[in-house]
Design an enzyme around this catalytic site. Structure first.
Site, PDB file in Angstrom:
ATOM      1  N   GLY A 263     -30.188  61.198  51.526  1.00 26.58           N
ATOM      2  CA  GLY A 263     -29.943  61.116  52.965  1.00 26.58           C
ATOM      3  C   GLY A 263     -29.770  62.425  53.699  1.00 26.58           C
ATOM      4  N   PRO A 306     -31.766  62.999  46.332  1.00 26.15           N
ATOM      5  CG  PRO A 306     -31.943  65.271  45.802  1.00 26.15           C
ATOM      6  CD  PRO A 306     -31.287  63.997  45.356  1.00 26.15           C
ATOM      7  CE1 TYR A 349     -39.209  55.235  60.022  1.00 28.73           C
ATOM      8  CE2 TYR A 349     -40.459  57.152  59.307  1.00 28.73           C
ATOM      9  CZ  TYR A 349     -39.888  55.926  59.032  1.00 28.73           C
ATOM     10  OH  TYR A 349     -39.984  55.413  57.781  1.00 28.73           O
ATOM     11  CB  CYS A 376     -59.211  53.363  67.487  1.00 30.92           C
ATOM     12  SG  CYS A 376     -60.796  54.101  67.204  1.00 30.92           S
ATOM     13  CD  GLU A 377     -53.285  51.839  67.033  1.00 33.23           C
ATOM     14  OE1 GLU A 377     -52.379  51.656  67.869  1.00 33.23           O
ATOM     15  OE2 GLU A 377     -53.875  50.932  66.453  1.00 33.23           O
ATOM     16  CE1 TYR A 405     -39.473  58.845  52.162  1.00 37.29           C
ATOM     17  CE2 TYR A 405     -38.342  60.685  53.218  1.00 37.29           C
ATOM     18  CZ  TYR A 405     -38.345  59.644  52.323  1.00 37.29           C
ATOM     19  OH  TYR A 405     -37.231  59.398  51.567  1.00 37.29           O
TER      20      TYR A 405
HETATM   21  C1  LIG Z   1     -34.994  56.683  50.460  1.00 35.14           C
HETATM   22  C2  LIG Z   1     -33.955  56.695  49.432  1.00 35.14           C
HETATM   23  C3  LIG Z   1     -33.448  57.911  48.974  1.00 35.14           C
HETATM   24  C4  LIG Z   1     -33.877  59.248  49.524  1.00 35.14           C
HETATM   25  O1  LIG Z   1     -33.523  59.427  50.839  1.00 35.14           O
HETATM   26  P1  LIG Z   1     -33.784  60.846  51.528  1.00 35.14           P
HETATM   27  O2  LIG Z   1     -33.217  60.671  52.880  1.00 35.14           O
HETATM   28  O3  LIG Z   1     -35.240  61.090  51.539  1.00 35.14           O
HETATM   29  O4  LIG Z   1     -33.027  61.864  50.746  1.00 35.14           O
HETATM   30  C5  LIG Z   1     -32.526  57.876  47.962  1.00 35.14           C
HETATM   31  N1  LIG Z   1     -32.113  56.720  47.420  1.00 35.14           N
HETATM   32  C6  LIG Z   1     -32.583  55.517  47.829  1.00 35.14           C
HETATM   33  C7  LIG Z   1     -32.110  54.291  47.180  1.00 35.14           C
HETATM   34  C8  LIG Z   1     -33.506  55.475  48.852  1.00 35.14           C
HETATM   35  O5  LIG Z   1     -33.968  54.289  49.262  1.00 35.14           O
END
Ligand SMILES: *Cc1c(COP(=O)(O)O)cnc(C)c1O
Length: 455
Positions: A263, A306, A349, A376-377, A405
């Site tokens: 996260g 991570p 997003y 085409c958007e 991503y």
């Molecule tokens: C997406 C996810 C992560 C990684 O999240 P990041 O924000 O990219 O670090 C870690 N654990 C789980 C279970 C996830 O779904």
């Protein structure tokens, strides 16, 4: 801000997630940009565009930051796992393995990529809120740790595990009930989430599992979301998880691992200001040590996952600029040869990015333009109202922060082949993903016999 000072001022080589561009970014004598010792426009002419460029030093620096910070701030055992959904490939699996890290996967495809890339199965964790039977069998047979997400997982594992001739490590995921400020689609820790057991069910599930002979529960997992700039929600998460750990121990489980998920945010644009990797690790480590001391329990193995913060800033996507359209008083569009198929984040997003003309980074950016993709958007826009020098067709544009991503969320919308990817290091570049061809896209199409020769 002129781009030259810009690249310098955002440079934090110990914590690549705080940089917009890879840590090896240099402005060369011609006023162009080099990454990993390779000149970006030369990579574009050699490999074609769109092209994903990955900087090996940046990826390794992020791995080292997680590993070393855990060693420095957490006195117990620890393991950082790369959340491979950010960018699942043989090259990433191999780099992660060589850095001694683990990996988490959410499908058979990601598992296979990790195993074939050399990640040891003992260090692989399998997630998912709707795993198939086939995926569960595959994971169990290969000795991967499985994260139980819901009752349906339990129902099937109860049948599968007794037929497997090896022990299967299990973790349990629950929803910690923590709110954080990030996009609704990437928030997972609040109670209204499809992932994990509700905290109210935790005691019942733990009791059921302790009575099951087949279940060897070794860890607890929770994850609160992605692209988070605050430390507090992660500290709160640790406290909630220690409560769950104590509950599990009282019920009779011997829990060794506490997995706090991922996260940590990254800097996509100048105003983004995420904590450093070491500050993030320090915050969760201190909190865990403090909570364990307070409750007088042994330190568990601290795991974290991570994804974005490990690889986002290592990636740059190169595009060739094509058509331009100026609508006086309204907007100037510049179109590139890729877009939402290689980077769906802006349309999904509303994410923002930083970009530059890779051969003219030090020139004054005095034109406000909108960089559009070729799909085409109307929403296929990579950067809105962005400043660039006056731009010519055929010039190369680099978009930063595309390591995470992008490739993993790419599509073939409009039957556009996926770009190639190269890894750069010390002046060398190597293909790590071949460019798709239009013929590749026809590979799985089937025309039933009765349609053949009709037209
Ligand atoms: C997406 C996810 C992560 C990684 O999240 P990041 O924000 O990219 O670090 C870690 N654990 C789980 C279970 C996830 O779904």
């Amino acid at each position: 801000m002129a781009n030259s000072t810009f690249f310098e001022s955002t440079r934090d080589s110990k914590s690549p997630n705080r940089n917009i561009s890879p840590i090896t970014t240099q402005i060369n004598v011609n006023g162009g940009l080099d990454i990993g010792g390779c000149t970006l426009s030369e990579l574009a002419s050699r490999y074609g565009t769109p092209l994903y460029v990955l900087d090996e030093e940046t990826i390794r620096a992020s791995c080292i930051a997680y590993r070393e910070s855990l060693k420095k701030y957490y006195p117990g055992p620890s393991l950082a796992l790369y959340a491979s959904k950010a960018n699942s490939s043989l090259i990433m699996s191999s780099l992660i393995a060589s850095e001694g890290m683990g990996l988490d996967a959410v499908s058979e495809g990601e598992l296979l990529t990790a195993i074939n890339g050399g990640v040891p199965v003992e260090k692989i964790v399998f997630h998912g809120n709707n795993k198939s039977d086939q995926e569960l069998y595959f994971a169990c047979q290969n000795g991967v740790t499985i994260v139980i997400d819901n009752q349906y997982d339990i129902d099937r594992l109860e049948k599968i595990i007794p037929t497997i001739n090896r022990s299967v490590n299990l973790m349990l995921r629950f929803t910690p009930g923590i709110e954080c400020h990030t996009h609704e689609y990437i928030r997972t820790g609040h109670l209204d989430s499809k992932f994990g057991f509700d905290p109210d069910q935790l005691e019942t599930v733990l009791k059921k599992l302790v009575d099951s002979k087949w279940a060897n529960l070794s860890g607890l997992h929770a994850h609160i979301g992605s692209q988070i700039f605050e430390l507090q929600p992660h500290e709160d998460l640790v406290a909630v998880m220690v409560d769950a750990l104590i509950l599990a121990k009282q019920i009779g489980h011997s829990i060794k691992d506490l997995n706090v998920g991922g996260g940590l945010g990254v800097r996509y644009i100048e105003s983004d200001d995420p904590p450093s990797i070491s500050d993030w690790v320090k915050a969760i480590s201190n909190k865990l040590v403090q909570e364990c001391k307070k409750r007088d329990i042994k330190l568990p193995r601290l795991m974290c996952e991570p994804g974005r913060s490990l690889i986002a800033s290592a990636g740059v996507t190169l595009y060739t600029i094509g058509s331009q359209k100026n609508i006086p008083g309204i907007r100037s569009y510049i179109s590139v040869d890729g877009g939402m198929s290689d980077n769906p984040r802006p349309i999904t997003y509303q994410s923002s990015y930083h970009a530059c003309l890779v051969d003219r980074v030090i020139e004054n950016a005095d034109q406000t333009v909108t960089i559009a993709g070729k799909h085409c958007e109307s929403g296929d826009v990579l950067l809105k109202d962005f400043c660039l020098p006056e731009t010519r067709s055929e010039e190369i544009l680099g978009v930063f922060g595309t390591g995470a991503y992008n490739f993993s969320m790419s599509s073939n919308y409009n039957r556009i082949p996926r770009p190639a990817a190269v890894i750069v290091n010390k002046g060398h570049s190597e293909i790590v993903q071949r460019r798709e061809t239009p013929e590749d896209l026809l590979r799985l199409d089937v025309l039933p016999d009765r349609f053949i020769g009709l037209n």
